[in-house]
Design an enzyme around this catalytic site. Structure first.
Site, PDB file in Angstrom:
ATOM      1  N   SER A   1       0.859  -1.185   0.000  1.00 43.98           N
ATOM      2  CA  SER A   1       0.000   0.000   0.000  1.00 43.98           C
ATOM      3  C   SER A   1       0.895   1.234   0.000  1.00 43.98           C
ATOM      4  O   SER A   1       2.118   1.126   0.024  1.00 43.98           O
ATOM      5  CB  SER A   1      -0.965  -0.033   1.176  1.00 43.98           C
ATOM      6  N   LEU A   2       0.280   2.379  -0.048  1.00 42.73           N
ATOM      7  CA  LEU A   2       1.046   3.617  -0.185  1.00 42.73           C
ATOM      8  C   LEU A   2       0.886   4.470   1.059  1.00 42.73           C
ATOM      9  O   LEU A   2      -0.163   4.479   1.685  1.00 42.73           O
ATOM     10  CB  LEU A   2       0.550   4.411  -1.392  1.00 42.73           C
TER      11      LEU A   2
ATOM     12  N   GLU B   1       1.226  10.875 -11.011  1.00 42.86           N
ATOM     13  CA  GLU B   1       0.150  10.171 -11.713  1.00 42.86           C
ATOM     14  C   GLU B   1      -1.124  10.378 -10.918  1.00 42.86           C
ATOM     15  O   GLU B   1      -1.065  10.626  -9.715  1.00 42.86           O
ATOM     16  CB  GLU B   1       0.422   8.661 -11.694  1.00 42.86           C
TER      17      GLU B   1
ATOM     18  N   LYS C   1      -4.279   8.952  -8.951  1.00 42.49           N
ATOM     19  CA  LYS C   1      -4.562   7.714  -8.227  1.00 42.49           C
ATOM     20  C   LYS C   1      -5.925   7.234  -8.721  1.00 42.49           C
ATOM     21  O   LYS C   1      -6.955   7.845  -8.441  1.00 42.49           O
ATOM     22  CB  LYS C   1      -4.586   7.989  -6.726  1.00 42.49           C
TER      23      LYS C   1
ATOM     24  N   ASP D   1      -9.185   5.142  -9.032  1.00 45.94           N
ATOM     25  CA  ASP D   1      -9.980   4.557  -7.961  1.00 45.94           C
ATOM     26  C   ASP D   1     -10.744   3.335  -8.462  1.00 45.94           C
ATOM     27  O   ASP D   1     -11.820   3.455  -9.037  1.00 45.94           O
ATOM     28  CB  ASP D   1     -10.937   5.628  -7.428  1.00 45.94           C
TER      29      ASP D   1
ATOM     30  N   ARG E   1      -5.268  -8.019  -5.687  1.00 49.96           N
ATOM     31  CA  ARG E   1      -4.361  -7.723  -4.596  1.00 49.96           C
ATOM     32  C   ARG E   1      -4.669  -8.584  -3.371  1.00 49.96           C
ATOM     33  O   ARG E   1      -3.780  -8.952  -2.616  1.00 49.96           O
ATOM     34  CB  ARG E   1      -4.461  -6.229  -4.256  1.00 49.96           C
TER      35      ARG E   1
ATOM     36  N   GLU F   1      -4.924  -0.801 -12.253  1.00 52.48           N
ATOM     37  CA  GLU F   1      -6.174  -0.653 -11.540  1.00 52.48           C
ATOM     38  C   GLU F   1      -7.311  -0.946 -12.516  1.00 52.48           C
ATOM     39  O   GLU F   1      -7.344  -0.385 -13.617  1.00 52.48           O
ATOM     40  CB  GLU F   1      -6.225   0.801 -11.040  1.00 52.48           C
TER      41      GLU F   1
ATOM     42  N   TYR G   1       0.082   1.179 -14.081  1.00 41.66           N
ATOM     43  CA  TYR G   1       0.972   2.157 -13.464  1.00 41.66           C
ATOM     44  C   TYR G   1       2.330   1.624 -13.019  1.00 41.66           C
ATOM     45  O   TYR G   1       3.139   2.356 -12.497  1.00 41.66           O
ATOM     46  CB  TYR G   1       0.272   2.858 -12.293  1.00 41.66           C
TER      47      TYR G   1
ATOM     48  N   LYS H   1       5.949   9.609  -7.393  1.00 44.77           N
ATOM     49  CA  LYS H   1       6.970   8.560  -7.303  1.00 44.77           C
ATOM     50  C   LYS H   1       8.334   9.116  -7.667  1.00 44.77           C
ATOM     51  O   LYS H   1       8.430  10.020  -8.505  1.00 44.77           O
ATOM     52  CB  LYS H   1       6.633   7.409  -8.271  1.00 44.77           C
TER      53      LYS H   1
ATOM     54  N   LYS I   1      -3.895  12.561  -1.051  1.00 41.86           N
ATOM     55  CA  LYS I   1      -5.338  12.313  -1.163  1.00 41.86           C
ATOM     56  C   LYS I   1      -6.108  13.630  -1.318  1.00 41.86           C
ATOM     57  O   LYS I   1      -5.889  14.564  -0.550  1.00 41.86           O
ATOM     58  CB  LYS I   1      -5.833  11.598   0.104  1.00 41.86           C
TER      59      LYS I   1
ATOM     60  N   CYS J   1     -49.386   6.147  -1.195  1.00 44.05           N
ATOM     61  CA  CYS J   1     -48.744   6.502  -2.451  1.00 44.05           C
ATOM     62  C   CYS J   1     -49.027   7.974  -2.805  1.00 44.05           C
ATOM     63  O   CYS J   1     -50.183   8.378  -2.809  1.00 44.05           O
ATOM     64  CB  CYS J   1     -49.252   5.594  -3.560  1.00 44.05           C
TER      65      CYS J   1
ATOM     66  N   CYS K   1     -51.404   7.779  -6.113  1.00 48.05           N
ATOM     67  CA  CYS K   1     -52.756   7.222  -6.177  1.00 48.05           C
ATOM     68  C   CYS K   1     -53.392   7.049  -4.804  1.00 48.05           C
ATOM     69  O   CYS K   1     -54.547   6.644  -4.699  1.00 48.05           O
ATOM     70  CB  CYS K   1     -52.742   5.894  -6.921  1.00 48.05           C
TER      71      CYS K   1
ATOM     72  N   CYS L   1     -45.835   0.877  -3.793  1.00 46.98           N
ATOM     73  CA  CYS L   1     -47.268   1.036  -3.966  1.00 46.98           C
ATOM     74  C   CYS L   1     -47.783  -0.215  -4.665  1.00 46.98           C
ATOM     75  O   CYS L   1     -47.357  -0.530  -5.768  1.00 46.98           O
ATOM     76  CB  CYS L   1     -47.552   2.270  -4.824  1.00 46.98           C
TER      77      CYS L   1
ATOM     78  N   CYS M   1     -52.258   2.743 -10.466  1.00 49.82           N
ATOM     79  CA  CYS M   1     -51.423   3.879 -10.082  1.00 49.82           C
ATOM     80  C   CYS M   1     -50.870   4.522 -11.370  1.00 49.82           C
ATOM     81  O   CYS M   1     -50.104   3.887 -12.084  1.00 49.82           O
ATOM     82  CB  CYS M   1     -50.303   3.364  -9.191  1.00 49.82           C
TER      83      CYS M   1
HETATM   84  P1  AMP Z   1      -3.955   2.460  -0.682  1.00 47.93           P
HETATM   85  O1  AMP Z   1      -4.864   1.304  -0.961  1.00 47.93           O
HETATM   86  O2  AMP Z   1      -4.684   3.734  -0.323  1.00 47.93           O
HETATM   87  O3  AMP Z   1      -2.817   2.122   0.236  1.00 47.93           O
HETATM   88  O4  AMP Z   1      -3.275   2.832  -2.072  1.00 47.93           O
HETATM   89  C1  AMP Z   1      -2.504   1.909  -2.761  1.00 47.93           C
HETATM   90  C2  AMP Z   1      -3.221   1.510  -4.007  1.00 47.93           C
HETATM   91  O5  AMP Z   1      -3.433   2.616  -4.859  1.00 47.93           O
HETATM   92  C3  AMP Z   1      -2.410   0.583  -4.838  1.00 47.93           C
HETATM   93  O6  AMP Z   1      -2.569  -0.749  -4.418  1.00 47.93           O
HETATM   94  C4  AMP Z   1      -2.994   0.772  -6.205  1.00 47.93           C
HETATM   95  O7  AMP Z   1      -3.975  -0.204  -6.438  1.00 47.93           O
HETATM   96  C5  AMP Z   1      -3.688   2.107  -6.151  1.00 47.93           C
HETATM   97  N1  AMP Z   1      -3.257   3.031  -7.201  1.00 47.93           N
HETATM   98  C6  AMP Z   1      -4.093   3.721  -7.998  1.00 47.93           C
HETATM   99  N2  AMP Z   1      -3.443   4.483  -8.880  1.00 47.93           N
HETATM  100  C7  AMP Z   1      -2.129   4.263  -8.674  1.00 47.93           C
HETATM  101  C8  AMP Z   1      -0.948   4.763  -9.286  1.00 47.93           C
HETATM  102  N3  AMP Z   1      -0.998   5.654 -10.273  1.00 47.93           N
HETATM  103  N4  AMP Z   1       0.250   4.313  -8.805  1.00 47.93           N
HETATM  104  C9  AMP Z   1       0.294   3.425  -7.781  1.00 47.93           C
HETATM  105  N5  AMP Z   1      -0.795   2.923  -7.165  1.00 47.93           N
HETATM  106  C10 AMP Z   1      -1.999   3.335  -7.594  1.00 47.93           C
HETATM  107 ZN    ZN Z   2     -49.651   4.420  -6.348  1.00 46.97          ZN
END
Ligand code: AMP
Ligand code: ZN
Length: 591
Positions: free
Chosen positions: A3-4, A34, A36, A38, A57, A93, A145, A208, A232, A326, A329, A344, A350
């Protein structure tokens, strides 16, 4: 996978940069920024430049093998050409772009199902699905990434990703090379403001160290790399006054409470309404009319209320009383066990439900009737011309022309649109009927299995749940639909007009009829086929796949780790258990 470390302020970014520089001695270093992404993290493995497997993961050490599902994502190359490494691992991701996510939810709403809550959970849930064909229908994407491997020929992270892009991987162009911390701050500010213009969700920026030797030198702490930092973004929130809660009736009768807000700006758009989901949600938040509330933008189109500012609560405020009847109606609302929503029950009286069902019937994914829109349906209903979707086919040009905003031409268009809809495929017709929980995908499954409306109407609960991936909830809903006399009448009227009520078999990929009349249950893990390939093979050779063993089962194809309860059941019913090899031989035999 690691994780980061997180940062929430520019100070924390500065501290990190200082630490990096100190650790590297005097060496000059550059950075990359880069977004992040989601979604759900994924590891892709390539062997001899060919896609070999995909692993999630999981807990960081042990993940799940999700190769079959990930293979359905079209932007992932099955083979890389322009790439200097034979065997490597690439991390990324899996995401669900917002457009696709909203479309999926539209479909769910149309089928009377609750929408998915956000793209991230839906993406990671998709990877766990059993049915890869279903995964293939979801508009997933994969953003990469990091490349991992022995003796990689790259000097920098930036270069490695540029090569990955050449090799056919989707590496977003948003990545930026930064000389110093000012460049990093600029990147952060830029995307903090523009993150909502992106086609997918991002919750921050990953910074990075660019030079890969420097990355090696910095190494890892017990849980994260020292060479990377995740900045974040703040979740965007606004506070405003809740003026009034109103209630919407859906076409299946489900009631959704809606918060009408004093307009407020949130993430660049003006928000006037927020969803409150259901009565439980209102009770949990204890939101009241007149309250000052916090609204947040999730992945949904409509923002949601996440809390109440109690310090601003009015003295005379009272808990909200959920409606009992409702709004449309006046019928007393019901709530079934296990259902979050009130509904309803006045299905056939209705007005919103009546027009909602007809509007669903003519919608693009259903019978897609040219020339007819939602407003016209409301007009026809108001004028007393239609009360259900079958009535549409009794309309005449003479009835339509005198209506408001209608003319000979538009009337003619409607009639020919209705005529053309008689060619629409059966699976779409089945979806158009508006049976609760029977969305597009389920309609296709049921249509392919039973092949005609008559067979579906005759099917018992057991017949229905035996269909692969049809559960009790759907089965009950189908049975309920056909139990209602007026529904059966609607269906037979549609049939009489010439609408497709039988599956067009020429559509289904068909290899042979060798397995016709046979019902298979598939259990365990196989060598030659994946489970889904095996199921598909059975179907394209005329057989049927069922998910549970019954007297009707002809064979069970057992792989490794067949479930013990299935085994016992098969033995007690005397259903023959065969191997994958037996199955292949069965297919190989000439008739
Ligand atoms: P966290 O889960 O908050 O610890 O964040 C780590 C996760 O961020 C990693 O496991 C990646 O899946 C995700 N992630 C998304 N974008 C990136 C990116 N550009 N570089 C590295 N990790 C990333
Ligand atoms: Zn109704």
């Amino acid at each position: 996978m690691y994780s980061l470390d997180n940062a929430y302020s520019k100070e924390e970014v500065l501290d990190w940069e200082k630490r990096v520089k100190k650790n590297l001695g005097d060496a000059q270093t550059t950075f990359t920024c880069e977004l992040k992404y989601d979604g759900a993290s994924i590891n892709l493995y390539y062997k001899n430049k060919k896609f070999n497997k995909a692993v999630t993961r999981g807990d960081g050490i042990q993940g799940d093998n999700v190769t079959a599902n990930v293979k359905t994502i079209r932007s992932i190359p099955l083979e890389v050409k322009e790439f200097p490494v034979q065997n490597f691992e690439i991390r990324g991701e899996i995401i669900l772009p917002l457009d696709g996510f909203n479309q999926m939810n539209q479909g769910r709403l149309e089928a009377g199902e609750d929408p998915y809550s956000n793209p991230r959970n839906t993406a990671s849930g998709s990877l766990k699905l059993q049915d890869s064909a279903e995964v293939a229908r979801r508009p997933l994407d994969c953003l990469l990434y990091q490349i991992v491997g022995d003796n990689l020929p790259f000097k920098s992270h930036f270069e490695a990703l540029a090569q990955a892009r050449e090799g056919g991987f989707k590496v977003p162009e948003t990545i930026k090379l930064c000389q110093d911390v000012n460049d990093i701050f600029e990147f952060i500010s830029y995307w903090e403001e523009r993150r909502h213009d992106l086609p997918y969700e991002t919750d921050g920026v990953v910074i990075k160290v660019n030079n890969l030797n420097h990355q090696d030198e910095l190494g890892f702490t017990s849980k994260s790399p020292r060479w990377a930092l995740a900045f974040k973004f703040k979740t965007e929130q606004a506070s405003t006054v809740l003026n009034e809660v109103t209630y919407q009736v859906g076409r299946t009768g489900a009631i959704t409470p809606v918060a009408n807000l004093k307009p407020v700006e949130l993430a660049g758009t003006i928000v006037k309404r927020a969803s409150l989901h259901n009565a439980d949600q209102i009770e949990k938040l204890d939101v009241r009319e007149g309250d000052t509330v916090f609204v947040e933008k999730g992945g949904e189109i409509i923002p949601k209320i996440v809390g109440v500012n109690l310090s601003l609560r009015l003295e005379d405020s009272r808990p909200l009383k959920y409606i009992e009847t409702c709004p449309d109606c006046g019928t007393k609302l019901l709530r079934q066990d296990g259902d979050a929503k009130h509904y309803c029950p006045n299905e056939f009286g209705c007005p919103t439900q009546i027009t909602g069902k007809i509007q669903h019937f003519i919608s693009r994914k259903a019978l897609n009737i040219d020339g007819l829109g939602s407003e016209t349906i409301e007009l026809f209903y108001k004028e007393g011309l239609i009360k259900n979707y079958a009535d549409l086919y009794d309309l005449t040009i003479e009835q339509i022309i005198p209506l408001e905003r209608m003319a000979e031409k538009s009337a003619q268009n409607i009639i020919s649109g209705l005529e053309a809809s008689k060619k629409i495929k059966f699976e779409k017709v089945l979806y158009a009927l508006g049976i609760r929980f029977v969305g597009e995908t389920v309609a296709i499954k049921i249509a392919k299995h039973f092949k005609s409306i008559d067979q579906i109407q005759k099917a018992s609960f057991e017949d229905l749940i035996a269909v692969d991936e049809i559960g009790e909830r759907i089965a009950n809903s189908v049975i309920d639909f056909f139990t209602v006399e007026s529904n059966r009448e609607l269906v037979s009227r549609l049939k009489a007009t010439g609408i497709q009520m039988v599956l067009d078999e020429s559509d289904v990929t068909h290899e042979s009829d060798k397995l016709s009349g046979l019902v298979f249950v598939v259990s365990g893990v196989f060598q030659v086929f994946s489970r889904n390939e095996l199921k598909k093979s059975i179907e394209t050779n005329g057989g049927k796949v069922s998910s549970s063993i019954s007297k009707k089962t002809s064979y069970i194809i057992a792989g490794d780790n067949m479930g013990p309860s299935k085994k016992t059941k098969a033995e007690s019913l005397g259903v023959p258990i065969i191997t994958e090899q037996d199955y292949i031989e069965m297919l190989g035999q000439d008739e």
